[in-house]
Scaffold this motif. Structure first.
Motif, PDB file in Angstrom:
ATOM      1  N   ASN A 152       0.818  -1.169  -0.007  1.00 55.81           N
ATOM      2  CA  ASN A 152       0.138   0.008  -0.027  1.00 55.81           C
ATOM      3  C   ASN A 152       0.832   1.263  -0.038  1.00 55.81           C
ATOM      4  O   ASN A 152       0.256   2.208  -0.343  1.00 55.81           O
ATOM      5  CB  ASN A 152      -0.897  -0.015   1.232  1.00 55.81           C
ATOM      6  N   GLY A 153       2.005   1.078   0.398  1.00 52.71           N
ATOM      7  CA  GLY A 153       2.930   2.297   0.268  1.00 52.71           C
ATOM      8  C   GLY A 153       3.955   2.500  -0.944  1.00 52.71           C
ATOM      9  O   GLY A 153       4.435   3.457  -0.923  1.00 52.71           O
ATOM     10  N   GLY A 154       3.479   1.551  -1.866  1.00 55.67           N
ATOM     11  CA  GLY A 154       4.111   1.773  -3.113  1.00 55.67           C
ATOM     12  C   GLY A 154       5.390   1.075  -3.279  1.00 55.67           C
ATOM     13  O   GLY A 154       6.142   1.077  -4.121  1.00 55.67           O
TER      14      GLY A 154
ATOM     15  N   ARG B 295       0.241  -0.255  -9.502  1.00 54.38           N
ATOM     16  CA  ARG B 295      -1.177  -0.171  -8.980  1.00 54.38           C
ATOM     17  C   ARG B 295      -1.996   1.182  -9.335  1.00 54.38           C
ATOM     18  O   ARG B 295      -1.434   1.984  -9.480  1.00 54.38           O
ATOM     19  CB  ARG B 295      -1.440  -0.217  -7.508  1.00 54.38           C
ATOM     20  N   GLU B 296      -3.302   1.154  -9.659  1.00 49.65           N
ATOM     21  CA  GLU B 296      -3.825   2.224 -10.054  1.00 49.65           C
ATOM     22  C   GLU B 296      -5.304   2.220  -9.356  1.00 49.65           C
ATOM     23  O   GLU B 296      -6.045   1.485  -9.311  1.00 49.65           O
ATOM     24  CB  GLU B 296      -4.127   2.021 -11.643  1.00 49.65           C
ATOM     25  N   ASN B 297      -5.376   3.291  -8.485  1.00 54.76           N
ATOM     26  CA  ASN B 297      -6.898   3.523  -7.993  1.00 54.76           C
ATOM     27  C   ASN B 297      -7.132   2.433  -6.784  1.00 54.76           C
ATOM     28  O   ASN B 297      -8.446   2.167  -6.796  1.00 54.76           O
ATOM     29  CB  ASN B 297      -8.000   3.772  -8.926  1.00 54.76           C
ATOM     30  N   ASP B 298      -6.067   1.622  -6.402  1.00 52.36           N
ATOM     31  CA  ASP B 298      -6.459   0.447  -5.403  1.00 52.36           C
ATOM     32  C   ASP B 298      -7.101  -0.671  -5.958  1.00 52.36           C
ATOM     33  O   ASP B 298      -7.348  -1.422  -5.283  1.00 52.36           O
ATOM     34  CB  ASP B 298      -6.997   1.214  -4.187  1.00 52.36           C
ATOM     35  N   THR B 299      -7.667  -0.680  -7.388  1.00 53.52           N
ATOM     36  CA  THR B 299      -8.361  -1.626  -7.715  1.00 53.52           C
ATOM     37  C   THR B 299      -7.703  -2.510  -8.915  1.00 53.52           C
ATOM     38  O   THR B 299      -8.035  -3.456  -9.065  1.00 53.52           O
ATOM     39  CB  THR B 299      -9.860  -0.841  -8.308  1.00 53.52           C
ATOM     40  N   LYS B 300      -6.880  -1.573  -9.493  1.00 56.27           N
ATOM     41  CA  LYS B 300      -6.044  -2.411 -10.416  1.00 56.27           C
ATOM     42  C   LYS B 300      -4.684  -2.556 -10.349  1.00 56.27           C
ATOM     43  O   LYS B 300      -3.772  -1.627  -9.789  1.00 56.27           O
ATOM     44  CB  LYS B 300      -6.419  -1.696 -11.891  1.00 56.27           C
TER      45      LYS B 300
END
Length: 114
Positions: free
Chosen positions: A53-55, A71-76
Motif C-alpha cells: 500500500n505504500g508503493g 497499481r491504479e486507484n487501489d483496484t487495478k
C-alpha cells in the motif's frame, strides 16, 4: 471479501512485451499487498513481483529490469512484462493479501515462443 480477476495473457515472441491486468473488487480497503506469481506444470507457484500500500515494490532477480508492477486507484494492478524470454512461459496469478486471508485469481497463461 475480496475477489481478483486477471487478464492480458497470450502468446508473444521472445523479446516482446505483454501487460497483465488484475482487477480487485469487494472489500479492497482490506488489501495490504498485491502481487503476481507464476507457475509452470512441473514447479511450484513462485513470486514474481509485489507492491504494498505504500508503493514499495519487490521483484525476483529473474525479472528485475524487465518487469514492472504498478497499481491504479487501489483496484487495478498491472504487470508490464518487457523483453520476454521463453523461460517466462507460465500461468500467471494475481494475488491479494489482506490481514485475514490470501486471495488468488484464476490465472492467465503467458507463452513466449517463436
Amino acid at each position: 471479501q475480496v475477489q481478483v480477476v486477471e487478464s492480458g495473457g497470450g502468446l508473444v515472441q521472445p523479446g516482446g512485451s505483454l501487460r497483465l491486468s488484475c482487477v480487485a473488487s469487494g472489500n479492497i480497503a482490506s488489501i495490504n499487498v498485491m502481487a503476481w506469481y507464476r507457475q509452470t506444470p512441473d514447479n511450484e507457484r513462485v513470486l514474481v513481483a509485489s507492491i504494498n500500500n505504500g508503493g514499495y515494490t519487490h521483484y525476483v532477480d529473474a525479472v528485475k529490469g524487465r518487469f514492472i508492477i504498478s497499481r491504479e486507484n487501489d483496484t487495478k494492478t498491472y504487470l508490464q512484462m518487457n523483453t520476454l524470454k521463453p523461460e517466462d512461459t507460465a500461468v500467471y496469478y494475481c494475488f491479494a493479501g489482506t490481514r485475514w486471508s490470501d486471495i488468488w485469481g484464476q490465472g492467465t497463461q503467458v507463452t513466449v515462443s517463436s
